[in-house]
Design a protein around this motif. Structure first.
Motif, PDB file in Angstrom:
ATOM      1  N   SER A  60     -16.816  -3.032  50.881  1.00 20.37           N
ATOM      2  CA  SER A  60     -15.417  -3.329  51.199  1.00 20.37           C
ATOM      3  C   SER A  60     -14.629  -3.678  49.948  1.00 20.37           C
ATOM      4  O   SER A  60     -13.542  -3.141  49.717  1.00 20.37           O
ATOM      5  N   TYR A  61     -15.168  -4.578  49.124  1.00 16.78           N
ATOM      6  CA  TYR A  61     -14.448  -4.961  47.904  1.00 16.78           C
ATOM      7  C   TYR A  61     -14.327  -3.791  46.938  1.00 16.78           C
ATOM      8  O   TYR A  61     -13.304  -3.627  46.279  1.00 16.78           O
ATOM      9  N   SER A  62     -15.367  -2.969  46.848  1.00 18.29           N
ATOM     10  CA  SER A  62     -15.301  -1.792  45.967  1.00 18.29           C
ATOM     11  C   SER A  62     -14.228  -0.816  46.448  1.00 18.29           C
ATOM     12  O   SER A  62     -13.431  -0.313  45.646  1.00 18.29           O
ATOM     13  N   PHE A  63     -14.201  -0.550  47.737  1.00 13.38           N
ATOM     14  CA  PHE A  63     -13.203   0.353  48.304  1.00 13.38           C
ATOM     15  C   PHE A  63     -11.794  -0.198  48.101  1.00 13.38           C
ATOM     16  O   PHE A  63     -10.880   0.533  47.703  1.00 13.38           O
ATOM     17  N   ILE A  64     -11.611  -1.482  48.367  1.00 16.43           N
ATOM     18  CA  ILE A  64     -10.299  -2.116  48.223  1.00 16.43           C
ATOM     19  C   ILE A  64      -9.837  -2.045  46.768  1.00 16.43           C
ATOM     20  O   ILE A  64      -8.685  -1.694  46.493  1.00 16.43           O
ATOM     21  N   LEU A  65     -10.711  -2.362  45.840  1.00 13.32           N
ATOM     22  CA  LEU A  65     -10.352  -2.306  44.420  1.00 13.32           C
ATOM     23  C   LEU A  65      -9.988  -0.882  44.016  1.00 13.32           C
ATOM     24  O   LEU A  65      -8.956  -0.646  43.393  1.00 13.32           O
ATOM     25  N   TRP A  66     -10.834   0.082  44.390  1.00 15.28           N
ATOM     26  CA  TRP A  66     -10.588   1.479  44.033  1.00 15.28           C
ATOM     27  C   TRP A  66      -9.250   1.959  44.580  1.00 15.28           C
ATOM     28  O   TRP A  66      -8.455   2.576  43.867  1.00 15.28           O
ATOM     29  N   LEU A  67      -8.988   1.689  45.856  1.00 13.26           N
ATOM     30  CA  LEU A  67      -7.753   2.189  46.455  1.00 13.26           C
ATOM     31  C   LEU A  67      -6.525   1.462  45.912  1.00 13.26           C
ATOM     32  O   LEU A  67      -5.466   2.079  45.753  1.00 13.26           O
ATOM     33  N   ASN A  68      -6.644   0.184  45.581  1.00 11.74           N
ATOM     34  CA  ASN A  68      -5.509  -0.510  44.970  1.00 11.74           C
ATOM     35  C   ASN A  68      -5.213   0.028  43.576  1.00 11.74           C
ATOM     36  O   ASN A  68      -4.052   0.157  43.187  1.00 11.74           O
ATOM     37  N   LEU A  69      -6.248   0.353  42.830  1.00  9.04           N
ATOM     38  CA  LEU A  69      -6.016   0.983  41.521  1.00  9.04           C
ATOM     39  C   LEU A  69      -5.364   2.350  41.691  1.00  9.04           C
ATOM     40  O   LEU A  69      -4.455   2.712  40.934  1.00  9.04           O
ATOM     41  N   LEU A  70      -5.800   3.106  42.679  1.00  4.84           N
ATOM     42  CA  LEU A  70      -5.199   4.404  42.962  1.00  4.84           C
ATOM     43  C   LEU A  70      -3.724   4.251  43.343  1.00  4.84           C
ATOM     44  O   LEU A  70      -2.864   4.965  42.830  1.00  4.84           O
ATOM     45  N   MET A  71      -3.419   3.311  44.221  1.00  3.94           N
ATOM     46  CA  MET A  71      -2.032   3.087  44.653  1.00  3.94           C
ATOM     47  C   MET A  71      -1.165   2.629  43.486  1.00  3.94           C
ATOM     48  O   MET A  71      -0.021   3.055  43.350  1.00  3.94           O
ATOM     49  N   THR A  72      -1.713   1.767  42.634  1.00  3.99           N
ATOM     50  CA  THR A  72      -0.968   1.307  41.459  1.00  3.99           C
ATOM     51  C   THR A  72      -0.668   2.487  40.537  1.00  3.99           C
ATOM     52  O   THR A  72       0.458   2.643  40.053  1.00  3.99           O
ATOM     53  N   GLY A  73      -1.662   3.335  40.310  1.00  2.00           N
ATOM     54  CA  GLY A  73      -1.443   4.528  39.493  1.00  2.00           C
ATOM     55  C   GLY A  73      -0.410   5.456  40.089  1.00  2.00           C
ATOM     56  O   GLY A  73       0.450   5.998  39.376  1.00  2.00           O
ATOM     57  N   LEU A  74      -0.461   5.648  41.403  1.00  2.00           N
ATOM     58  CA  LEU A  74       0.528   6.505  42.073  1.00  2.00           C
ATOM     59  C   LEU A  74       1.938   5.941  41.938  1.00  2.00           C
ATOM     60  O   LEU A  74       2.889   6.678  41.676  1.00  2.00           O
ATOM     61  N   ILE A  75       2.073   4.644  42.122  1.00  5.09           N
ATOM     62  CA  ILE A  75       3.395   4.014  42.013  1.00  5.09           C
ATOM     63  C   ILE A  75       3.918   4.144  40.591  1.00  5.09           C
ATOM     64  O   ILE A  75       5.072   4.540  40.373  1.00  5.09           O
ATOM     65  N   LEU A  76       3.089   3.835  39.609  1.00  2.98           N
ATOM     66  CA  LEU A  76       3.540   3.923  38.210  1.00  2.98           C
ATOM     67  C   LEU A  76       3.853   5.361  37.814  1.00  2.98           C
ATOM     68  O   LEU A  76       4.847   5.620  37.128  1.00  2.98           O
ATOM     69  N   ALA A  77       3.024   6.306  38.244  1.00  2.00           N
ATOM     70  CA  ALA A  77       3.285   7.717  37.940  1.00  2.00           C
ATOM     71  C   ALA A  77       4.579   8.160  38.606  1.00  2.00           C
ATOM     72  O   ALA A  77       5.397   8.864  37.997  1.00  2.00           O
ATOM     73  N   ASN A  78       4.784   7.737  39.841  1.00  2.00           N
ATOM     74  CA  ASN A  78       5.996   8.100  40.565  1.00  2.00           C
ATOM     75  C   ASN A  78       7.229   7.532  39.887  1.00  2.00           C
ATOM     76  O   ASN A  78       8.256   8.200  39.785  1.00  2.00           O
ATOM     77  N   LEU A  79       7.138   6.317  39.399  1.00  4.70           N
ATOM     78  CA  LEU A  79       8.272   5.712  38.689  1.00  4.70           C
ATOM     79  C   LEU A  79       8.604   6.492  37.423  1.00  4.70           C
ATOM     80  O   LEU A  79       9.765   6.639  37.061  1.00  4.70           O
ATOM     81  N   ARG A  80       7.589   6.971  36.771  1.00  8.90           N
ATOM     82  CA  ARG A  80       7.800   7.661  35.498  1.00  8.90           C
ATOM     83  C   ARG A  80       8.317   9.089  35.683  1.00  8.90           C
ATOM     84  O   ARG A  80       9.132   9.549  34.911  1.00  8.90           O
ATOM     85  N   GLY A  81       7.819   9.783  36.723  1.00  9.25           N
ATOM     86  CA  GLY A  81       8.202  11.183  36.829  1.00  9.25           C
ATOM     87  C   GLY A  81       8.351  11.717  38.234  1.00  9.25           C
ATOM     88  O   GLY A  81       8.280  12.928  38.433  1.00  9.25           O
ATOM     89  N   GLY A  82       8.499  10.839  39.221  1.00 12.88           N
ATOM     90  CA  GLY A  82       8.691  11.302  40.589  1.00 12.88           C
ATOM     91  C   GLY A  82       7.402  11.787  41.222  1.00 12.88           C
ATOM     92  O   GLY A  82       6.297  11.533  40.737  1.00 12.88           O
ATOM     93  N   TRP A  83       7.545  12.528  42.324  1.00  5.26           N
ATOM     94  CA  TRP A  83       6.382  12.965  43.088  1.00  5.26           C
ATOM     95  C   TRP A  83       5.548  13.991  42.333  1.00  5.26           C
ATOM     96  O   TRP A  83       4.342  14.080  42.535  1.00  5.26           O
ATOM     97  N   SER A  84       6.166  14.756  41.448  1.00  6.35           N
ATOM     98  CA  SER A  84       5.367  15.713  40.672  1.00  6.35           C
ATOM     99  C   SER A  84       4.409  14.968  39.747  1.00  6.35           C
ATOM    100  O   SER A  84       3.267  15.393  39.552  1.00  6.35           O
TER     101      SER A  84
END
Length: 181
Positions: free
Chosen positions: A143-167
């Motif tokens: 559970s903790y591994s999954f939660i950590l992995w997915l939170n890192l993924l979501m953080t990366g998606l948010i930061l990437a989206n801020l920098r260059g949108g959905w592409s």
């Protein structure tokens, strides 16, 4: 002409995160009690939305500041159980509507994104204790591994989206998959 805050949305995002931290520390019982109730309600609503995505029928929903419950038909799975700890639902909704907003209104949108993101992080950290049956059902390590992995993924998606949108978000996902595969 592109404005400087359109190139660098991070100051407004960080200001939103700090605003949430300040808001959450207000000493008024009204703020604290309602924030706690809202946290539990959102936690159970994310369980509910994920249950619906897995075609489960909702049988009962209960949210109170001391805890909540959701009952649905069919079998549970780890995605339904762990989703509230991983999905910054309001931050993702803000990113989804951002393309519909005129660029001159981006600073308040970025501020709200930071506020929503910090709400998610503080809520999931507060609710992450080993007392949660969501966490213990599939084992703490998984559970903790999954939660950590997915939170890192979501953080990366948010930061990437801020920098260059959905592409940029798509690029982030594609490059991440290529790296791991």
């Amino acid at each position: 002409r592109e404005l400087s805050w359109q190139r660098a949305p991070y100051p407004a995002v960080w200001l939103g995160t700090l605003a949430f931290v300040g808001f959450a520390q207000l000493p008024w019982p009204f703020v604290r009690e309602n924030l706690e109730h809202f946290r539990v309600k959102i936690h159970e609503e994310i369980h509910e939305k994920m249950s619906l995505l897995f075609l489960r029928t909702i049988k009962g929903f209960y949210a109170h500041p001391q805890g909540g419950e959701l009952h649905f038909s069919g079998r549970e799975n780890f995605i339904i159980l762990l989703a509230p700890y991983c999905l910054p639902i309001y931050a993702l909704l803000i990113l989804l509507i951002r393309p519909l907003i005129l660029p001159e209104y981006y600073p308040p949108v970025y501020f709200l994104l930071g506020f929503a993101w910090m709400f998610h992080l503080s809520t999931f950290l507060q609710q992450l204790g080993g007392h949660q049956s969501d966490i213990t059902r599939y084992g703490r390590l998984f559970s903790y591994s999954f939660i950590l992995w997915l939170n890192l993924l979501m953080t990366g998606l948010i930061l990437a989206n801020l920098r260059g949108g959905w592409s940029a978000s798509g690029f982030f996902l594609r490059e991440g998959l290529l790296f791991w595969c």
